[in-house]
Design an enzyme around this catalytic site. Structure first.
Site, short mmCIF file in Angstrom:
data_model
loop_
_atom_site.label_atom_id
_atom_site.label_comp_id
_atom_site.label_asym_id
_atom_site.label_seq_id
_atom_site.Cartn_x
_atom_site.Cartn_y
_atom_site.Cartn_z
CB CYS A 152 -9.57 -37.92 -10.70
SG CYS A 152 -9.95 -36.18 -10.45
CG HIS A 173 -4.89 -37.89 -9.07
ND1 HIS A 173 -5.10 -38.16 -10.41
CD2 HIS A 173 -5.76 -36.89 -8.76
CE1 HIS A 173 -6.04 -37.35 -10.89
NE2 HIS A 173 -6.46 -36.57 -9.90
CD GLU A 183 -2.86 -40.88 -11.08
OE1 GLU A 183 -3.39 -39.84 -11.50
OE2 GLU A 183 -3.42 -41.62 -10.22
#
Length: 229
Positions: free
Chosen positions: A86, A195, A197
């Protein structure tokens, strides 16, 4: 494997990234403030999302001048895996570590939702755990995720197989050629808007992102074995 999680003023996904590495992946990770000038003790570098320096001027435009970027460029040249997610992707673009630029989302609205990605290239150190054309679910959260580059750069990305992820089904931001993630020519720097994660446990809605981090570790260990043997 030891990761550096770079923290800029305005980072807000660093805790998510730290958790993914430490608690889900089970590897070593440390927060590194943006004024650090040496990353030699780390095996991999992570640039998390957020709003570095408030996204003033452009997303990532100020962060590219942070002290740590010199060390990140040195790590990239040394072949260490570097992942920018991002805002981290935006910083890598602004710093010239990846080609292209980010524009406002096509509908000029911040988008926060689960999206489907198609794996375009599974020969990188980040995607070896996936299959080509595999569709995975990863969340996005951005207002400036509309990837753009000129025609010559796009052709080069396509010919070099540097487009790693594309949006599947629908394009949430108007990104050129549905691009969601690209690598550099050397293959050790990945920038992506979604994302991973935030997709490391089924409780989060998807665990598809965990394979990306597992791929990094596996490929790093394989390369370390080749060097030492």
């Amino acid at each position: 494997m030891k990761f550096a999680c770079i923290v800029f003023p305005g980072s807000n996904c660093d805790i998510d990234m730290f958790h993914a590495i430490k608690d889900e992946l089970g590897e070593e990770v440390e927060y590194v403030w943006h004024d650090a000038d040496n990353l030699d003790t780390f095996d991999g570098i992570l640039l998390p999302g957020g709003f570095s320096y408030g996204d003033y001027l452009r997303s990532g435009a100020i962060a590219r001048f942070s002290n740590v970027m010199t060390a990140i460029k040195e790590a990239a040249e040394a072949g260490k895996p570097i992942l920018g997610v991002c805002n981290g992707f935006q910083i890598l673009l602004e710093a010239g570590l990846l080609p292209g630029a980010m524009r406002r989302n096509e509908n000029l609205k911040f988008k926060c939702e689960q999206v489907e990605l198609r794996v375009e290239n599974n020969t990188t150190m980040f995607t070896a755990g996936y299959k080509v054309d595999q569709v995975i679910t990863i969340p996005i959260a951005h207002g400036d995720g509309n990837y753009y580059c000129d025609e010559q750069t796009l052709t080069r990305l396509q010919e070099n197989n540097q487009i790693v992820f594309k949006y599947h089904g629908s394009n949430p931001n108007g990104s050129l050629d549905d691009i969601a993630g690209i690598v550099n020519e050397q293959g050790n720097v990945l920038g992506m808007m979604p994302h991973p994660e935030r997709a490391v446990d089924e409780l989060l809605g998807s665990a598809d992102g965990l394979k990306l981090f597992q791929s990094i570790v596996k490929q790093w260990r394989l390369s370390a074995h080749v060097i030492t043997s």
